[in-house]
Scaffold this active site. Sequence first.
Site, mmCIF file in Angstrom:
data_model
loop_
_atom_site.group_PDB
_atom_site.id
_atom_site.type_symbol
_atom_site.label_atom_id
_atom_site.label_comp_id
_atom_site.label_asym_id
_atom_site.label_seq_id
_atom_site.Cartn_x
_atom_site.Cartn_y
_atom_site.Cartn_z
ATOM 1 N N ASP A 207 -1.955 -0.806 -5.260
ATOM 2 C CA ASP A 207 -2.420 0.030 -4.159
ATOM 3 C C ASP A 207 -1.273 0.182 -3.165
ATOM 4 O OD1 ASP A 207 -3.632 1.209 -1.992
ATOM 5 O OD2 ASP A 207 -5.399 -0.088 -2.002
ATOM 6 N N HIS A 208 -0.719 1.390 -3.108
ATOM 7 C CA HIS A 208 0.475 1.612 -2.296
ATOM 8 C C HIS A 208 0.165 1.633 -0.798
ATOM 9 C CE1 HIS A 208 4.622 2.270 -1.860
ATOM 10 N NE2 HIS A 208 4.837 3.078 -2.880
ATOM 11 N N ARG A 209 -1.095 1.558 -0.413
ATOM 12 C CA ARG A 209 -1.427 1.497 1.006
ATOM 13 C C ARG A 209 -0.984 0.164 1.614
ATOM 14 N NH1 ARG A 209 -7.724 2.469 1.203
ATOM 15 N NH2 ARG A 209 -7.525 0.839 -0.391
#
Length: 539
Positions: free
Chosen positions: A510-512
């Site tokens: 999850d690149h968040r």
Amino acid sequence: MAYEFRLPDIGEGLHEAEVLQWFVKVGEDIQADQPVVEVQTDKAAVEIASPVGGRVVSLGGQVGETIKVGDVLIAVDTVSQAMASTDQGASAHQMRLETATSTMALEPQTTVANPDAAPTPTPTPTPTPTPAAAAAAAPAPAPAPAQAGPARKVLAAPAVRKLAHDLGVQLNAIVPSDPSGRVTRADVERAAKLLVQHSESASLPAAAAPTVLKAGSVAGSQALAGPAAQQTASPAQSQQAPATGQAPSHPAQSPEAAPVQPQVLTPAQATNPDQAPAQAASPSAAMAQTQVSPQPLSMSGEPHVAASDRREPIRGLRKRIYQNMTKSMYTAPQTTGMDDLDATRLVELRQRLLPFAEARGIKLTYLPIVIKAVTHVLREYPIFNASVDDEAMEVVYKGAVNIGIATATSDGLLVPVIRDADKKSVFEIARELENLTARGRERKLELSELTGSTFTITSTGANGGWFATPIINHPEVAILGVHSIAKRAVVLDDDSIVAQQRMSFSLTFDHRIIDGEPAGRFMVRFKEYLENPELLLAL
């Protein structure tokens, strides 16, 4: 007043469930703790039993509908059960009185004549009773005794119940072949074959009452034309055929005498029955009309549907997968990193451990060793063993390391969970993994065994290809894909080319909350453990 049983909270944070199948129907008497419905949650198919007995008044939804936690699942009239024993006793007494009365009424009356009087026989013609008189004179059958007692509780796995529902088989009508009393898949399949055989035999003309049909009659034409032609016949035509099977009074016509003229319908008439011309008076014309299929309207703007197309509702486990995958992709921006590693020592370690595993009755694959390596990496990089609370805008670091294993089943993908995997040995993980995946494919896992994962691993197997981009198991923040191990040509530092056992792997995150740099460190450390699996024994 009916007792309303509401859908309980049957899982961790689950707020709704989809109805897979009802085991009861409105008006049926049920017992307390009797399973009444099977529902699909986010994780598993679950049977729910009614806490009370009585008569079913209403059901909370149709098959395929979603019921929220707290909504009425089933309404049961508990008063009817309390009165059931009294009603059964009164019914039995009334039935005995009616049976005795009907028996007395049907006994022939005998008249004793004077023995001294000489009888004068007078031949009297015996009238032939009409069918109506014969039916009136026939003795009424005794009423069948009412079946008392509670309905048998059917023992069957959710997958077997689903199969029975799909095949239209009533589980409570099957005599189990298993000594434990559990209905098996084979029992359901045998029952389905019997149903098919029964329906086929019932549809044969010989099974019906003998009927004489003359050529050219309306009834004869409809019988030859089949159900499709019978549906096109008008009510007036249907009334012309006598119910007794006799031919109509008008003369029969030979098929050669009146050739069939097919009626051509325009596309508008084919799709709109109101615009179609009136049905032909003759059966042959009705048969001809059934052979005309509607033509697609290419200019209507509606999608063309071919005759070979088939529609299937998205329900049950597949519906949950549909929703979860959509939510995962639309919630978290996902990025996948890929690499491969030298699996030579991993292959050698497994070969050395195989005899010891077999002696303990354990099936040892590469996956338990991979799981053990992942647990060490997760302890070093806890951001991958976390989830996101979107409402609170917080990252939740998990205290336990619970590894979910994506498992393919005939109904779709399940993710059974190995809890506290970091505290278990390779052999313990292997034993639990075999048990969970076997029961997962049979849909026999408990809901608690399918929830609570903190990190998921998916293995594409020996024939699964070189790379893949797995989708995160929301609300987790990462998933690891491990792929096939095979010999490949590798160029060494001295420019020599050798054959080497290589394994590729993919890490989706999850690149968040996870950037590329920590993802790279995760992959490097994972690669280090599997290229030097002896480290797993030293840590």
